[in-house]
Scaffold this active site. Structure first.
Site, PDB file in Angstrom:
ATOM      1  N   ASP A 287      20.214 -22.670 -26.033  1.00 32.04           N
ATOM      2  CA  ASP A 287      19.094 -22.979 -26.253  1.00 32.04           C
ATOM      3  C   ASP A 287      18.277 -24.223 -25.513  1.00 32.04           C
ATOM      4  O   ASP A 287      18.443 -25.602 -26.361  1.00 32.04           O
ATOM      5  CB  ASP A 287      18.101 -22.568 -27.288  1.00 32.04           C
ATOM      6  CG  ASP A 287      16.545 -22.477 -27.639  1.00 32.04           C
ATOM      7  OD1 ASP A 287      16.302 -22.272 -26.217  1.00 32.04           O
ATOM      8  OD2 ASP A 287      16.521 -21.197 -27.580  1.00 32.04           O
TER       9      ASP A 287
ATOM     10  N   ASP B  18      16.365 -21.242 -19.449  1.00 30.61           N
ATOM     11  CA  ASP B  18      16.378 -21.908 -20.465  1.00 30.61           C
ATOM     12  C   ASP B  18      17.194 -21.499 -21.822  1.00 30.61           C
ATOM     13  O   ASP B  18      17.304 -22.183 -22.660  1.00 30.61           O
ATOM     14  CB  ASP B  18      15.387 -22.960 -21.390  1.00 30.61           C
ATOM     15  CG  ASP B  18      14.413 -21.524 -21.991  1.00 30.61           C
ATOM     16  OD1 ASP B  18      14.130 -20.498 -21.927  1.00 30.61           O
ATOM     17  OD2 ASP B  18      13.548 -22.205 -23.001  1.00 30.61           O
ATOM     18  N   GLU B  19      18.124 -20.467 -21.668  1.00 24.65           N
ATOM     19  CA  GLU B  19      18.195 -19.565 -22.752  1.00 24.65           C
ATOM     20  C   GLU B  19      19.577 -19.246 -21.845  1.00 24.65           C
ATOM     21  O   GLU B  19      19.686 -17.655 -20.832  1.00 24.65           O
ATOM     22  CB  GLU B  19      17.646 -18.972 -23.343  1.00 24.65           C
ATOM     23  CG  GLU B  19      17.246 -18.917 -25.037  1.00 24.65           C
ATOM     24  CD  GLU B  19      16.810 -17.951 -25.363  1.00 24.65           C
ATOM     25  OE1 GLU B  19      17.586 -17.288 -25.660  1.00 24.65           O
ATOM     26  OE2 GLU B  19      15.377 -17.905 -25.951  1.00 24.65           O
TER      27      GLU B  19
END
Length: 438
Positions: A11, A105-106
């Site tokens: 993350d 973003d993950e």
DNA sequence: TCTGGGGTCCTAGGACCC
DNA sequence: TCTGGGGTCCTAGGACCC
């Protein structure tokens, strides 16, 4: 359940805000808030400096301004975010072919399918440290938190516990004890509504949840949600890492700065959105059978209406005509806060020639849009956007208004730079290529 | 001057078919 | 006389996630 912790969750920390601080040296170490800047906007991401003041994702922007008036408020530069995301995903794919991106973003990585698999805790910690260091190097300074566990759920919990800028490994056998003290909200799928119901059963923490039977949870939450929650609360999760999930729907929606009432204007919005959806369908080489119109009323209630065709289409006229038809059947006299057009029932081949979908007796509504949606305002200099000045070089929009635009001239590779103000129509000032802020 | 945008999944009722 | 049951598709709404 796996016999070793072999799923990694990564993350990126305060991703959008961190990209802005990387590219705008004068903002490093300062509160930065990225999101919708109109009066109905919400926060996408707040830097850690802004979180100190209680600013959070999804918070209304006016609330964020109240809490942290001295922050830099920026609209997003999604091209820049996508570019950094691609670098990160490519890095993860060097660990294993099984990488599932959840968002920009993950991501999850199934380490068991890669060359670096190991059941030795020290190896896994070292691997995570390497990935984080290499990520920071390749992205020019971004940081990420990494969690490793025996399932997707545990890996995600671990990365949450590692934030910010850390690593956490949850060993096999430690799962139940790790999650027990967390709030029940920490379990994916438990949102405000479910939490409300659980609270009535006396549940606040995962440990409270662990005392309930599956039958009790199913009775309270329904079969699917109840069974899933029961399993997760006991640390059990067998979901595989899925690298390629097929698209199931495509949609475009806009919230207006002020509620709309004029039916012709609304029809024009739906038509434009249909064209955007059709464009994205075509780009993905897909066709759709179901068209859905979404409307949000001033009281925030949502109405959706859909219609399914005999055959799949990617034609803007067809999608637009359907959407406008669905819209016309609604009572919009009290005003409309949001309109959206979406498609689903996707297929990779068209199947519409047999049916009369071509004729369009109404003709597309050609209406001048008088009320700009919150995003993608067609003119103006959006705060945060990249610009270039013929003699001052590259910089970014600090703010604009009253016919002027203020620019700070700096980049990721320079020290904090000077600020200059220009007329909004200064011919020497240009938007930098490839960024529309949406 | 409350509350974005792009998605996924689930539920529940009715139509329709065998 | 009265009233099967399962399966699939469609529609509308809602919860949730990032």
């Amino acid at each position: 359940m796996r016999t070793s912790p072999s799923i990694l969750h990564l993350d990126l920390d305060a991703f959008f805000a961190a990209v802005e601080q990387r590219d705008k040296p004068s903002l490093r170490g300062k509160p930065v808030i990225v999101g919708g800047l109109g009066h109905r906007g919400v926060v996408s991401t707040a830097s850690y400096e802004a979180r100190v003041f209680g600013v959070r994702s999804a918070m209304p922007m006016h609330e964020a301004r109240r809490r942290c008036p001295h922050a830099a408020f920026l609209s997003g530069r999604f091209d820049a975010y996508r570019a950094s995301s691609r670098i990160v995903m490519a890095l993860l794919r060097e660990l294993s072919p099984l990488v599932e991106a959840l968002s920009l973003d993950e991501a999850f990585v199934d380490l068991a399918a890669g060359d670096r698999r190991s059941s030795v805790p020290d190896d896994l910690i070292e691997l995570a440290a390497e990935v984080r260091a290499e990520l920071t190097r390749r992205t020019g300074g971004l940081t990420a938190s990494v969690g490793i566990g025996s399932s997707k759920f545990m890996a995600k919990v671990a990365s949450e516990l590692a934030k910010p800028d850390g690593v956490r490994l949850v060993l096999v056998g430690e799962e139940v004890a790790t999650i027990a003290p967390l709030p029940a909200r920490a379990i994916p799928g438990v949102g405000p509504a479910t939490m409300e119901r659980l609270a009535r059963l006396g549940v606040q923490l995962v440990s409270d949840l662990q005392r309930l039977s599956q039958a009790e949870l199913v009775r309270e939450l329904g079969r699917s949600a109840g069974e899933n929650l029961f399993e997760l609360a006991h640390g059990r999760d067998e979901r595989p890492v899925e690298p390629e999930r097929e698209t199931k729907s495509i949609s475009v929606e806009d919230t207006f700065e002020h509620d709309l009432t004029d039916p012709a204007v609304l029809a024009g919005v739906a038509d434009r959105q249909a064209a955007q959806v059709a464009e994205r369908l075509a780009a993905a080489h897909l066709f759709a059978r179901t068209v859905t119109l979404k409307v949000r009323l001033p009281d925030f209630s949502v109405i959706s209406r859909s219609r399914t065709l005999m055959g799949a289409t990617d034609r803007p006229e067809v999608i637009g005509r359907l959407a406008r038809g669905l819209l016309e059947a609604l009572d919009t006299r009290a005003g409309v806060r949001l309109v959206g057009v979406g498609v689903s029932g996707l297929a990779s081949v068209a199947q519409e020639a047999l049916f009369d979908l071509d004729s369009d007796p109404d003709g597309p509504a050609v209406v001048e849009e008088r009320t700009a949606p919150l995003s993608r305002r067609p003119w103006g200099w959006m705060p945060g956007a990249d610009v270039v000045h013929d003699s001052h070089g590259p910089g970014w929009v600090w703010g604009s208004g009253l016919g002027r635009v203020t620019v700070r001239f700096e980049t990721a590779a320079t020290p904090p730079g000077p600020v200059r103000t220009f007329s909004v129509d200064d011919p020497a000032l240009h938007p930098a290529s490839g960024d529309e802020g949406s």
